[in-house]
Design an enzyme around this catalytic site. Structure first.
Site, PDB file in Angstrom:
ATOM      1  CE  LYS A 160      -3.730  -2.554   2.152  1.00 22.07           C
ATOM      2  NZ  LYS A 160      -4.561  -2.887   3.307  1.00 22.07           N
ATOM      3  CG  ASP A 167      -9.524  -0.532   4.702  1.00 24.31           C
ATOM      4  OD1 ASP A 167      -9.197  -0.888   3.557  1.00 24.31           O
ATOM      5  OD2 ASP A 167      -8.852  -0.763   5.723  1.00 24.31           O
ATOM      6  CD  GLN A 211      -3.671  -4.839   6.294  1.00 28.66           C
ATOM      7  OE1 GLN A 211      -3.782  -3.778   5.692  1.00 28.66           O
ATOM      8  NE2 GLN A 211      -4.045  -5.986   5.766  1.00 28.66           N
TER       9      GLN A 211
HETATM   10  N1  GUN Z   1      -7.021  -7.365   5.843  1.00 24.64           N
HETATM   11  C1  GUN Z   1      -7.241  -8.034   4.689  1.00 24.64           C
HETATM   12  N2  GUN Z   1      -7.708  -7.208   3.739  1.00 24.64           N
HETATM   13  C2  GUN Z   1      -7.788  -5.985   4.298  1.00 24.64           C
HETATM   14  C3  GUN Z   1      -8.182  -4.714   3.818  1.00 24.64           C
HETATM   15  O1  GUN Z   1      -8.600  -4.517   2.657  1.00 24.64           O
HETATM   16  N3  GUN Z   1      -8.109  -3.684   4.708  1.00 24.64           N
HETATM   17  C4  GUN Z   1      -7.690  -3.856   5.974  1.00 24.64           C
HETATM   18  N4  GUN Z   1      -7.669  -2.809   6.783  1.00 24.64           N
HETATM   19  N5  GUN Z   1      -7.313  -5.025   6.468  1.00 24.64           N
HETATM   20  C5  GUN Z   1      -7.356  -6.082   5.621  1.00 24.64           C
END
Ligand code: GUN
Length: 292
Positions: free
Chosen positions: A52, A119, A96
């Site tokens: 990211k 998100d 995350q």
């Molecule tokens: N864990 C797995 N996929 C994601 C996501 O798209 N966002 C976040 N914050 N955690 C994740």
């Protein structure tokens, strides 16, 4: 069979966004700023967050990583969220998942201001998305929809099976695919651990979205000739021949299934890069005020 190259598509979209960022810089304006919060040292999470941040750099966004130790208390994390909520220099941020067990992930999700929830996990965004109102859409299903759109894969009137009902992928993609539009307008069946006749139902589907986290779950007998297969699985399986000791594989038995499909996504290089790109697109939307 046509391979859906998520990596190439992701880089193309990122290049388009980079052009926008260059225009901002030329005009002497501030660039979008995404903040990622990672708690602990889950290796998969570290890798996702790294991607990211790297993608932000590629498009010219500002990015900040808060890497907190595993022992961080819920209160400390909530304080950080509050400061990010109130920081006018932060357009969007994400925490995350999964979080360490001593931290309540629902409480954390609810604490993020919907205006900065790139998100799309906050119930306000999820509810707005469900009702077709402007909202941040969760990154993985949003990336899949963008992929279908850009590959001109029509879903209108098609029978679509979604394997898995998670809040992150299965549930939201089922809502997006059945919403008005194209991609959209699909007849969606959500299958999960208590569903019956999973193999037969998959075998009748025009489109299968596999998001259950079981390596190679989708076998040839579950794939109709000419079906579109979207593989969301990112499973780490042991592989002593690799330096890392593991390799990534999807929820679909790609080798066995690919010949039967009209379109199929590989793992890696399919949905994964599109997820990161969708987060970047949402950060752009947060910056430009397209949603709120
Ligand atoms: N864990 C797995 N996929 C994601 C996501 O798209 N966002 C976040 N914050 N955690 C994740």
């Amino acid at each position: 069979m046509q391979l859906i190259d998520g990596k190439a598509l992701a880089l193309q979209i990122q290049a388009e966004l980079k052009e926008e960022v260059i225009r901002l810089k030329d005009a002497g304006k501030r660039v979008p700023h995404l903040v990622a919060v990672l708690v602990g040292d889950n290796p998969a999470s570290r890798s996702y967050v790294r991607n990211k941040i790297r993608s932000c750099e590629r498009v010219g966004f500002r990015s900040t990583l808060h890497h907190l130790e595993e022992e961080t208390t819920e209160e400390e994390l909530m304080q950080l969220i509050e400061s990010l909520n109130n920081d006018p220099n932060v357009d969007g941020f994400m925490v995350q998942l999964p979080l360490p067990r001593h931290i309540d992930a629902t409480k954390v999700t609810l604490a993020i201001r919907p205006e900065k929830d790139v998100d799309g996990f906050h119930p306000t965004n999820f509810g707005r998305m469900t009702q077709g109102l402007p909202a941040f859409h969760p990154a993985t299903p949003m990336g899949i929809m963008e992929m279908l759109r850009r590959y001109d894969i029509s879903t209108s009137g098609k029978d679509c099976v979604v394997l898995g009902r998670s809040n992150i992928v299965g549930r939201p993609i089922s809502i997006m695919l059945s919403a008005k539009g194209d991609p959209g307008n699909a007849t969606v069946t959500v299958l999960h651990s208590k569903s019956r006749n999973i193999e037969e139902r998959c075998a009748q589907a025009d489109i299968v979205i596999a998001a259950i986290g079981i390596p190679h779950f989708v076998k040839p007998n579950m794939v109709k000739e000419g079906a579109v297969i979207i593989d969301v699985g990112i499973n780490r399986i042991e592989d002593p021949s690799r330096k890392s000791g593991y390799r990534l594989t999807g929820d679909v038995d790609f080798e066995a299934v690919a010949d039967r499909c009209s379109f199929i996504t590989p793992v890696p290089g399919g949905v994964g890069p599109m997820t990161v790109t969708a987060l970047i697109m949402n950060t752009w939307k947060a910056y430009s005020g397209e949603v709120y």
